[in-house]
Structure formats: C-alpha cells, structure tokens
Enzyme design. Sequence first.
Site, PDB file in Angstrom:
ATOM      1  CG  ASN A 110      -4.242  -1.266 -12.531  1.00 33.74           C
ATOM      2  OD1 ASN A 110      -3.950  -1.358 -11.341  1.00 33.74           O
ATOM      3  ND2 ASN A 110      -3.662  -2.020 -13.467  1.00 33.74           N
ATOM      4  CD  GLU A 168       4.369   1.945  -9.160  1.00 36.62           C
ATOM      5  OE1 GLU A 168       3.851   1.105  -9.895  1.00 36.62           O
ATOM      6  OE2 GLU A 168       4.665   1.702  -7.971  1.00 36.62           O
ATOM      7  CG  ASP A 184      -2.303  -5.450 -16.692  1.00 36.21           C
ATOM      8  OD1 ASP A 184      -2.713  -4.723 -15.776  1.00 36.21           O
ATOM      9  OD2 ASP A 184      -1.583  -6.444 -16.497  1.00 36.21           O
ATOM     10  CG  HIS A 207       1.016  -3.015 -15.425  1.00 38.23           C
ATOM     11  ND1 HIS A 207       0.605  -4.180 -14.814  1.00 38.23           N
ATOM     12  CD2 HIS A 207       2.061  -3.348 -16.221  1.00 38.23           C
ATOM     13  CE1 HIS A 207       1.361  -5.177 -15.222  1.00 38.23           C
ATOM     14  NE2 HIS A 207       2.258  -4.706 -16.076  1.00 38.23           N
ATOM     15  CG  LEU A 211      -2.023  -7.992  -6.708  1.00 38.23           C
ATOM     16  CD1 LEU A 211      -1.046  -8.931  -6.039  1.00 38.23           C
ATOM     17  CD2 LEU A 211      -1.352  -7.228  -7.829  1.00 38.23           C
ATOM     18  N   GLY A 217       0.797  -1.234   0.000  1.00 40.35           N
ATOM     19  CA  GLY A 217       0.000   0.000   0.000  1.00 40.35           C
ATOM     20  C   GLY A 217       0.821   1.271   0.000  1.00 40.35           C
ATOM     21  CB  SER A 218       4.368   2.124  -0.721  1.00 37.58           C
ATOM     22  OG  SER A 218       4.578   1.725  -2.044  1.00 37.58           O
ATOM     23  CG  ASN A 219       1.951   3.251  -5.754  1.00 36.00           C
ATOM     24  OD1 ASN A 219       2.276   4.267  -6.364  1.00 36.00           O
ATOM     25  ND2 ASN A 219       2.601   2.101  -5.870  1.00 36.00           N
TER      26      ASN A 219
HETATM   27  C1  GAR Z   1       3.034  -1.244  -7.569  1.00 34.40           C
HETATM   28  O1  GAR Z   1       4.310  -1.257  -8.132  1.00 34.40           O
HETATM   29  C2  GAR Z   1       1.974  -1.339  -8.647  1.00 34.40           C
HETATM   30  O2  GAR Z   1       2.344  -0.744  -9.843  1.00 34.40           O
HETATM   31  C3  GAR Z   1       1.849  -2.833  -8.813  1.00 34.40           C
HETATM   32  O3  GAR Z   1       1.928  -3.353  -7.510  1.00 34.40           O
HETATM   33  C4  GAR Z   1       2.809  -2.523  -6.742  1.00 34.40           C
HETATM   34  C5  GAR Z   1       2.141  -2.249  -5.423  1.00 34.40           C
HETATM   35  O4  GAR Z   1       3.010  -1.607  -4.536  1.00 34.40           O
HETATM   36  N1  GAR Z   1       0.634  -3.195  -9.479  1.00 34.40           N
HETATM   37  C6  GAR Z   1       0.535  -4.242 -10.285  1.00 34.40           C
HETATM   38  O5  GAR Z   1       1.453  -4.999 -10.506  1.00 34.40           O
HETATM   39  C7  GAR Z   1      -0.841  -4.439 -10.909  1.00 34.40           C
HETATM   40  N2  GAR Z   1      -0.742  -5.336 -12.050  1.00 34.40           N
HETATM   41  P1  GAR Z   1       2.442  -0.882  -3.266  1.00 34.40           P
HETATM   42  O6  GAR Z   1       1.481  -1.858  -2.593  1.00 34.40           O
HETATM   43  O7  GAR Z   1       3.628  -0.590  -2.418  1.00 34.40           O
HETATM   44  O8  GAR Z   1       1.739   0.359  -3.730  1.00 34.40           O
END
Ligand code: GAR
Length: 188
Positions: A103, A175, A146, A105, A86, A13-15
């Site tokens: 989303n 990101e 995607d 990616h 996911l 969940g850092s994003n």
């Molecule tokens: C992120 O890098 C995002 O782009 C990716 O999961 C990571 C989650 O990181 N998403 C995918 O791969 C979707 N197909 P986070 O939980 O630290 O935000």
Amino acid sequence: MPLKIALFASGSGSNAENIIQYFSHSTTFLFPVIISNKSDAFVHERAKTFQIPSVTFSREDFSKGDEILGLLKEYNIDCIVLAGFLLKVPEVLLQAFPNKIINIHPALLPKFGGKGMYGHYVHEAIAAAGETESGITIHYVNSNYDEGDIIFQAKCRILPSDTPDMIAEKVHKLEYEYFPRVIAELWR
Ligand code: GAR
C-alpha cells in the site's frame, strides 16, 4: 514468467495510471485488472483508456473476500498494489497473498495513519498540526490499517504557509516518482 499485479483503487486513480504508464513497455510486469469499491470512481475511466478491465465490488462483497479471490485467480494474479484504496483488505486475501500486498500512504507512518486517515484528511491533519515535513510510506499490508512493515519512505518539507492542497501536491510528486520504482525493485 511475467509478474501479474492487480491494482486496487477507490478514487481518481492517478497513481494507478502512473504505475501503468511506467511499466507500459515492460514484459515482466503486467497489470491485467483494476479493482475498485466505487463504480463511479474516475479510475474506471483511466482503465478504459488503457483497455484494462476494471471491476467494482461492494463493500460487503469486498469484506467477504471469496468472490474477489476468485477473480484474482482467474487473472492469475501474483501481487496486489493498493494505489489509493480505502477499504481494509480481508483476511482471506491476506492469507492468499502473504507479503504480496503493498500500500502507499500519503504521510510518514507511523504518524498520521490509521482508520479515517486517508487522502485529503491526511494533508489537512498535517497542516493543522504544523508539521515541518511529510512524505510517503510504502508498506506491506496486514490486518490493521497502515501498520504493516515499512518498505520505503520519502520526505518533503512543509512550510508554515503550505495549505493542504499544496501538501497534497508535494506528496503526489513523491508518489509518482517513487511508487513504480519501488514496485520494480521489490518484485524484479
Ligand atoms: C494517494 O495520495 C494515496 O497515497 C492515498 O490516496 C491517494 C489516491 O490518489 N492513499 C491513502 O490515503 C491510503 N490510506 P489517486 O487516486 O490519485 O492515486
């Protein structure tokens, strides 16, 4: 009227945190709820620190969609942001939020996308393929993984010596820099 956005996240969940922080002084973008499919995902801890409720749905409940739709209506949600989520978004949500689900990616779609291509698997595949660039893609969500229309892409260079972890770091940087800004621009 403020725009109410639900964040969906399966893992760290850092994003999600970065987006919440970016908009923390905004009165026009609100994040009333975080939704996950994993009860032990670290995103729940992050939600607590921001005092945002976070709710877990099982894979089965998620794929049916009606309970989750009910919750989103309770919170008057306008848009959904998948920030490291996911599971496939069920048809009932796609219909209830047309062009309102986006989303991120961690690669330059259409390359390195599709089922099973997420998180670290993407960076491993990019390192193994000897790619010279990677990046991020922010796109609308449709019923195929995607494949929705692309809203924004940003690139980074990949060196032959870059490990998957190093690629992940470069991509995460992009990101954090661009995802909140794209949200602000798209729905302002
Ligand atoms: C992120 O890098 C995002 O782009 C990716 O999961 C990571 C989650 O990181 N998403 C995918 O791969 C979707 N197909 P986070 O939980 O630290 O935000």
